[in-house]
Scaffold this active site. Structure first.
Site, PDB file in Angstrom:
ATOM      1  N   ILE A 304     -72.246  42.118  -3.880  1.00 62.98           N
ATOM      2  CA  ILE A 304     -71.488  40.871  -3.785  1.00 62.98           C
ATOM      3  C   ILE A 304     -71.917  39.896  -4.870  1.00 62.98           C
ATOM      4  CG2 ILE A 304     -70.983  38.860  -2.337  1.00 62.98           C
ATOM      5  CD1 ILE A 304     -69.656  41.381  -1.378  1.00 62.98           C
ATOM      6  N   LYS A 420     -72.048  40.258  11.562  1.00 56.56           N
ATOM      7  CA  LYS A 420     -73.130  40.730  12.436  1.00 56.56           C
ATOM      8  C   LYS A 420     -73.960  39.578  12.992  1.00 56.56           C
ATOM      9  CE  LYS A 420     -73.383  45.250  10.244  1.00 56.56           C
ATOM     10  NZ  LYS A 420     -72.088  45.065   9.541  1.00 56.56           N
ATOM     11  N   LYS A 432     -79.429  36.498  10.167  1.00 57.11           N
ATOM     12  CA  LYS A 432     -78.328  35.846   9.469  1.00 57.11           C
ATOM     13  C   LYS A 432     -77.751  34.704  10.307  1.00 57.11           C
ATOM     14  CE  LYS A 432     -76.883  37.042   5.854  1.00 57.11           C
ATOM     15  NZ  LYS A 432     -77.285  36.610   4.489  1.00 57.11           N
ATOM     16  N   ASN A 458     -67.714  44.031   6.713  1.00 59.52           N
ATOM     17  CA  ASN A 458     -68.197  45.053   5.785  1.00 59.52           C
ATOM     18  C   ASN A 458     -67.409  45.029   4.484  1.00 59.52           C
ATOM     19  OD1 ASN A 458     -70.126  47.052   7.471  1.00 59.52           O
ATOM     20  ND2 ASN A 458     -68.540  46.197   8.791  1.00 59.52           N
ATOM     21  N   VAL A 466     -70.523  52.806   4.082  1.00 60.92           N
ATOM     22  CA  VAL A 466     -70.305  54.197   4.503  1.00 60.92           C
ATOM     23  C   VAL A 466     -69.577  55.017   3.448  1.00 60.92           C
ATOM     24  CG1 VAL A 466     -70.285  53.635   6.946  1.00 60.92           C
ATOM     25  CG2 VAL A 466     -68.143  53.593   5.671  1.00 60.92           C
TER      26      VAL A 466
END
Length: 638
Positions: A304, A420, A432, A458, A466
């Site tokens: 990111i 999350k 977080k 995600n 993944v």
């Protein structure tokens, strides 16, 4: 030999072969009509009329694109082309015979010779043309060098518009593309039956599998850059069932940003099957807070962080500072940015957000105006095994950056958060969530800096996602492992996540938790199946899918809002919302942070007690998963 010279030589060879085919066809026609060949009374006719007849045929053949078609890839359409071209050419020969015979004072050819000559010309020209395809096939079969990758693909172009035309033209002009467009597809009925640079438009999306089989297509290029997400998904899902290699052109905003460059064609990725409509940004709003500003990105070498740097560079900051602990990623990004943005004032600094002295020295010297805080530990299973490190890096790294931003007068700090953090079941999500509380705390106590957080799910293709794992498993022949058949996640691409983070930063007034609209959650098993199909394989046939069970701290689905945050407030951007801040006690929050600092990494039980107090809806028990603590227990037991 360059491609232009080769093309000219290729056409000359075809013309010479056609001359021989026409002469041979009409000579044999006389032989079949008259046992002894051309009678004496027709010798002058043949000598005088054949040169003009051959010339007429060659002109007709040229009009029918005989000398610009790649016959190595001849199929049904090219067969029709040969039949029509030779029929028209031989009709011209017959017409010339009737017109010129009286002029030369000779007899025209017998009608039977014209008919037999037409049939033989069509046969000989067809055999010559299709022999190019035969020779290509034989050459491919007899190739001894396994590294030779010069075999061409038969390509279907989806989209008969301007971009499709550009792709066809580029492929025909460049042998390096290793693709020959043989057919085009478009849903617009008005385009059916037309040709684009010689390539016929024959049907719509529903007939893609049938057309791919009929034209022996082995590669499909989607040339619809401005199509919406739903349309692209539908078409690509149809294409994925053909077994063809799938490619696509750049998105329309990428084409506009690189007008000087040709339209690029790349492999279709899972991102294209799960992507969303193009995200529109308020350029004025963004450029207003980034242009001529000193912008700092912590964790700038990560997935990111690096994309944030690429996009920030477009808005001409006064200076862009990349701050990262991992020098290899930072070095690669530095080279990339300096080659792409030659006027960019870039500074790459190595350091950790856990090092408060290093951070403060950097803030004191560089005086950043805008801070994007992307540095964090994010791998859920690894953090479950090392919960103290998650706390030290995520919580106190964020605390250090926030304190420095406040102390040295940064205008704005944007925290990259995660879904999350909502009702967390793992230590990464809990830390977080505390980071979000830090942002809210400083937004209330700082009069110099606007603190905001951006929360999303995600990111496809990021480190640890993944997708790379599934790709490695597919390359190894499977199986592809999914933790649970019902597990779902929100997904977003790296570029669009970075765009929305930057846009949200432009909306900041202080204290907001911006929530990005992630669309509908996606089943991980569907993601795996699509990726297997994109590899040209069939799920559960060529590649097995196995379920390994949920990992520690993992839950079946993620959420973007806490129940106590209630609804969301719409912003001026349709994909960005603001969650309602949750009230908390500033006095106890600060003391909890101090206690957390005391026990992080030294006493996990007390550390987890504090975390549960600070994040009441955290339901995980990372202290039970701590790798070192478990090893210590095993040693004591032995």
């Amino acid at each position: 030999m360059n491609s232009k010279k080769f093309s000219v030589l290729y056409s000359i060879v075809q013309v010479l072969l056609d001359i021989g085919c026409i002469y041979l066809a009409y000579s044999l026609a006389y032989k079949l009509r008259f046992e002894n060949g051309i009678p004496a009374f027709d010798q002058n006719s043949f000598t005088l009329l054949m040169p003009q007849s051959v010339a007429a045929c060659l002109i007709i053949f040229a009009l029918f694109k005989f000398y610009t078609t790649m016959w190595q890839f001849a199929s049904y359409d090219e067969l029709i082309q040969i039949v029509l071209g030779t029929t028209t050419g031989c009709a011209a020969v017959t017409g010339l015979g009737y017109l010129l015979a009286p002029v030369y004072g000779v007899l025209r050819f017998p009608n039977s010779v014209y008919i037999i000559g037409w049939i033989l010309t069509m046969l000989f020209v067809g055999v010559v043309r299709f022999s190019f395809r035969f020779l290509r096939r034989m050459r491919g079969k007899n190739r001894h060098n396994p590294q030779d990758k010069t075999e061409f693909h038969r390509v279907m172009i989806i989209g008969a518009g301007e971009i499709g035309s550009m792709v066809i033209k580029a492929m025909k002009a460049s042998p390096a593309s290793k693709g020959i467009p043989v057919v085009a597809v478009d849903d617009n009925l008005a385009k059916r039956g037309t040709r684009i640079h010689g390539v016929k438009v024959v049907g719509g999306r529903d007939s893609i599998p049938k057309i791919a089989s009929r034209y022996n297509v082995d590669q499909i290029v989607l040339a619809l850059p401005s199509s919406n997400r739903q349309e692209r998904q539908e078409i690509l899902n149809i294409c994925s069932k053909t077994g063809c290699q799938l490619k696509t052109v750049s998105a329309i905003h990428e084409i506009l940003e690189n007008q000087a460059a040709p339209v690029s064609v790349r492999n279709v990725d899972i991102v294209d099957l799960l992507g969303r409509d193009e995200i529109n940004l308020n350029v004025e709003e963004i450029s207003g807070y980034l242009k001529n500003k000193v912008v700092l990105v912590t964790g700038g070498g990560g997935s990111i962080g690096s994309e944030l740097c690429r996009q920030i560079a477009h808005y001409k900051p006064k200076k862009l500072i990349v701050f990262d602990i991992y020098e290899n990623n930072a070095y690669d990004l530095q080279n990339e940015l300096l080659s792409k943005f030659r006027d960019l004032n870039l500074e790459v600094l190595i350091g950790s957000v856990r090092d408060k002295a290093r951070l403060e020295a950097m803030f004191r010297v560089c005086k950043p105006d805008v801070v994007f805080h992307a540095a964090a530990h994010k791998h859920v299973p690894l953090m479950e095994l090392s919960p103290g490190e998650a706390v030290k890096n995520n919580v106190f790294g964020t605390m250090n950056v926030a304190e420095a931003a406040h102390k040295f007068g940064a205008n704005r700090m944007v925290l990259i958060s995660t879904d999350k953090a909502v009702n967390p079941t793992n230590i990464m999500g809990a830390t977080k969530r505390i980071c979000e509380l830090i942002i809210q705390y400083y937004s209330r106590t700082s009069s110099t800096t606007e603190f905001v957080a951006v929360r999303f799910g995600n990111v496809l293709g990021s480190n640890g996602s993944v997708i790379p794992l599934f790709k490695r498993q597919i390359e190894a022949g499977g199986p592809v492992t999914v933790t649970h058949p019902d597990i779902t996640r929100f997904f977003m691409t790296i570029p669009e996540a970075a765009r929305l983070v930057i846009q949200a930063g432009g909306m900041a007034k202080g204290g907001e938790i911006f929530v990005l609209d992630m669309g509908q959650p996606v089943k991980i098993v569907d993601l795996a199946r699509n990726l297997i199909r994109l590899s040209g394989l069939e799920p559960d046939v060529d590649i097995k899918i196995e379920y390994s069970g949920l990992r520690p701290g993992e839950k079946l689905y993620e959420e973007l809002l806490l129940d106590s945050e209630g609804g969301v407030q719409q912003t001026s951007h349709e994909l960005i919302y603001i969650g309602t801040p949750i009230p908390f006690c500033e006095e106890t929050f600060r003391s909890d942070i101090d206690q957390l600092y005391q026990y992080a990494g030294s006493d996990n039980v007390k550390m987890m007690e504090i975390i549960h107090r600070m994040v009441p809806n955290y339901t995980g028990h990372a202290e039970e998963n701590d790798a070192l603590r478990n090893d210590e227990r095993e040693n004591d037991a032995s």
